[in-house]
Design a protein around this motif. Structure first.
Motif, PDB file in Angstrom:
ATOM      1  N   HIS A 123      78.030 -28.911 -28.285  1.00 16.54           N
ATOM      2  CA  HIS A 123      77.778 -30.329 -28.556  1.00 16.54           C
ATOM      3  C   HIS A 123      77.670 -30.591 -30.054  1.00 16.54           C
ATOM      4  N   ALA A 124      77.019 -29.654 -30.764  1.00 14.61           N
ATOM      5  CA  ALA A 124      76.889 -29.806 -32.215  1.00 14.61           C
ATOM      6  C   ALA A 124      78.256 -29.785 -32.885  1.00 14.61           C
ATOM      7  N   ALA A 125      79.149 -28.899 -32.406  1.00 14.94           N
ATOM      8  CA  ALA A 125      80.499 -28.818 -32.981  1.00 14.94           C
ATOM      9  C   ALA A 125      81.243 -30.129 -32.773  1.00 14.94           C
ATOM     10  N   LYS A 126      81.109 -30.693 -31.577  1.00 12.11           N
ATOM     11  CA  LYS A 126      81.761 -31.969 -31.287  1.00 12.11           C
ATOM     12  C   LYS A 126      81.211 -33.070 -32.193  1.00 12.11           C
ATOM     13  N   LEU A 127      79.897 -33.066 -32.403  1.00 11.14           N
ATOM     14  CA  LEU A 127      79.275 -34.069 -33.264  1.00 11.14           C
ATOM     15  C   LEU A 127      79.774 -33.947 -34.704  1.00 11.14           C
ATOM     16  N   LEU A 128      80.025 -32.722 -35.146  1.00 13.23           N
ATOM     17  CA  LEU A 128      80.490 -32.472 -36.514  1.00 13.23           C
ATOM     18  C   LEU A 128      82.002 -32.633 -36.657  1.00 13.23           C
ATOM     19  N   GLY A 129      82.707 -32.802 -35.538  1.00 10.38           N
ATOM     20  CA  GLY A 129      84.164 -32.955 -35.596  1.00 10.38           C
ATOM     21  C   GLY A 129      84.883 -31.667 -35.884  1.00 10.38           C
ATOM     22  N   THR A 130      84.355 -30.546 -35.394  1.00 10.91           N
ATOM     23  CA  THR A 130      84.991 -29.253 -35.614  1.00 10.91           C
ATOM     24  C   THR A 130      84.973 -28.468 -34.308  1.00 10.91           C
ATOM     25  N   SER A 131      85.578 -27.283 -34.306  1.00  8.54           N
ATOM     26  CA  SER A 131      85.603 -26.466 -33.106  1.00  8.54           C
ATOM     27  C   SER A 131      84.349 -25.606 -33.012  1.00  8.54           C
ATOM     28  N   ARG A 132      84.063 -25.156 -31.805  1.00  5.90           N
ATOM     29  CA  ARG A 132      82.905 -24.289 -31.621  1.00  5.90           C
ATOM     30  C   ARG A 132      83.081 -22.981 -32.402  1.00  5.90           C
ATOM     31  N   ARG A 133      84.327 -22.471 -32.418  1.00  8.73           N
ATOM     32  CA  ARG A 133      84.583 -21.225 -33.138  1.00  8.73           C
ATOM     33  C   ARG A 133      84.320 -21.392 -34.627  1.00  8.73           C
ATOM     34  N   THR A 134      84.772 -22.527 -35.190  1.00  7.84           N
ATOM     35  CA  THR A 134      84.536 -22.776 -36.620  1.00  7.84           C
ATOM     36  C   THR A 134      83.044 -22.907 -36.909  1.00  7.84           C
ATOM     37  N   LEU A 135      82.318 -23.578 -36.008  1.00 11.26           N
ATOM     38  CA  LEU A 135      80.878 -23.760 -36.227  1.00 11.26           C
ATOM     39  C   LEU A 135      80.158 -22.412 -36.207  1.00 11.26           C
ATOM     40  N   TYR A 136      80.553 -21.517 -35.293  1.00 11.71           N
ATOM     41  CA  TYR A 136      79.951 -20.190 -35.273  1.00 11.71           C
ATOM     42  C   TYR A 136      80.201 -19.452 -36.591  1.00 11.71           C
ATOM     43  N   ARG A 137      81.439 -19.630 -37.135  1.00 11.29           N
ATOM     44  CA  ARG A 137      81.753 -18.986 -38.422  1.00 11.29           C
ATOM     45  C   ARG A 137      80.871 -19.530 -39.535  1.00 11.29           C
TER      46      ARG A 137
END
Length: 459
Positions: free
Chosen positions: A423-437
């Protein structure tokens, strides 16, 4: 010369067997009726109470004794009885439930003096557990060291000694409810109920029934009798929070109760006597409300006998840090075991903040900061009071500024989504994989409470 102590005497019957106690330093204060008890306890500082009942109905005494115990505060009661009375089941139950001790006639003055001394000592111990004015806290709830809060403590002790109505003024979040609880706890009504009524939270269509109660069949849906909140406060304190929100019609009924100490349930023609002290609170200007026709003038003067103002947090110099550390200590240690305290910059920021939400705002900021903080100390950023760099931490390059902004955005998104990474990744407009990185890059934990970072919620 023996120091004189006061014993309150309640005698049911024509004779009293207490002659000679004056020689042992006891002054006997005699109550003509039960209604005089609170006044006599306060005026003479009685620590011991003596009940003598000559050939009376102990069942009737037991029915009335709950009220006696409530209004007599910390008095240690001793039942003085005839030997044959111990066969009475009502008496044995009453003594076991409500009395410090009992003594069977005839009285041996020297031995009886020892019994009184023991009761007096226990009463003094109970009274000694109450804090004196000027200490850091009252009943471990109102905390502070400032001059403003010390004045409030002193005022609480003064108004606690009377049964007159109190009007507590103060901004939202200052602690008006805690002030009421402290007044109740230090009054002779401390053992009675303290009933809170939020006048602004009850729907207008229900407020009369909630306050005054109703009889079965009083209106559609009234399937059985209901005791109102005012009646439930009998023997104790009735706290009317946000009294300025009461409808004018209900204000008239409340005024009648304050004048007569009686109520009438909806659907009933009978009056009920209610012995309750009224403490009201408001954050609005009641004088202006009176001028605008939104509040009855006669009710305003009836409740504003003893005004108490709770100071806003911005006027309590030196209390912010004390309170913040206290609220941090109340959190579950397993949840915030990584946090040891506040940074110096955070303390400066808290002292400089105006706290429009007062103590309630401070609690929320400290608890949120402790859970979301990544370091061993809570920072200015954790508190939401500004950026750490604005408190003396310099940024040396655009890359560092970009990294700081990126970290703030990620932490905010995680907090707003309950640490659900997808959900945080969606809120930031990025992918979950990118957010984990990015989490790994900035060393931001995705699950500070130790739960799964993708689907878990921060507890």
């Amino acid at each position: 010369m023996l120091k004189e102590r006061n014993a309150l005497v309640v005698s049911v019957g024509d004779r009293t067997p207490f002659d000679g106690l004056e020689l042992y330093g006891w002054n006997l204060v005699r109550a003509d009726n039960l209604d005089d008890l609170p006044k006599l306890v306060r005026r003479h500082h009685c620590t011991v109470g003596l009940l003598y009942c000559d050939q009376c109905d102990w069942g009737e005494i037991a029915k009335a004794w709950g009220h006696v115990a409530r209004v007599s505060g910390s008095v240690s009661w001793i039942a003085v009885i005839n030997h044959d009375d111990m066969e009475d089941d009502e008496l044995r139950s009453l003594i076991a439930r409500s009395f410090f001790d009992f003594y069977t006639l005839p009285i041996n003055p020297e031995r009886f003096h020892e019994v009184l001394g023991h009761a007096h000592g226990m009463a003094e111990l109970r009274r000694g557990m109450r804090h004196e004015p000027g200490t850091e806290e009252i009943d471990f709830k109102i905390i502070g060291r400032s001059k403003a809060i010390s004045k409030l403590f002193a005022l609480i002790y003064k108004v606690s000694e009377t049964d007159l109505p109190v009007l507590i003024n103060g901004e939202s979040g200052t602690g008006k409810e805690l002030t009421t609880q402290a007044i109740h706890a230090h009054s002779v009504r401390a053992s009675g109920p303290c009933i809170e009524v939020n006048c602004g939270a009850i729907p207008p269509s229900l407020i009369q029934s909630e306050l005054f109660g109703h009889e079965k069949g009083a209106f559609t849906g009234a399937a059985k009798r209901k005791i109102g909140l005012i009646e439930a406060a009998h023997g104790g304190t009735l706290f009317l929070d946000e009294i300025g929100d009461l409808p004018l019609e209900i204000q008239a009924h409340l005024l009648r109760f304050l004048q007569e100490q009686t109520i009438r349930r909806l659907g009933s023609t009978s009056k009920i006597h209610v012995d309750a002290r009224v403490v009201a609170a408001t954050h609005v200007d009641l004088e202006k409300a009176v001028a605008d026709g939104r509040f009855r003038e006669d009710l305003y003067y009836r409740i504003n006998v003893l005004p108490v103002t709770v100071p806003p947090l911005r006027e309590r110099k030196g209390d912010v840090e004390v309170l913040a550390r206290h609220f941090l200590s109340t959190l579950d240690s397993d949840l915030v075991r990584h946090v040891n305290g506040f940074s110096e910059a955070a303390i400066r920021a808290m002292n400089d903040h105006r706290w429009p939400g007062n103590v309630r705002e401070l609690i929320n900021r400290v608890h949120r900061a402790a859970i979301l903080s990544e370091g061993s100390e809570i920072s200015v950023f954790d508190l939401g009071l500004g950026d750490d760099e604005s408190q003396g931490r310099r940024i040396h390059s655009l890359d560092e500024a970009r990294a700081q902004a990126e970290k703030r955005a990620i932490r905010q998104a995680l907090a707003e989504t309950g640490y659900t990474v997808s959900h945080a990744a969606k809120l930031l407009g990025t992918s979950r994989r990118t957010l984990y990185r990015l989490l790994e890059k900035h060393q931001i934990p995705s699950d500070p409470s130790g739960i799964d970072g993708d689907s878990g919620l921060l507890s």
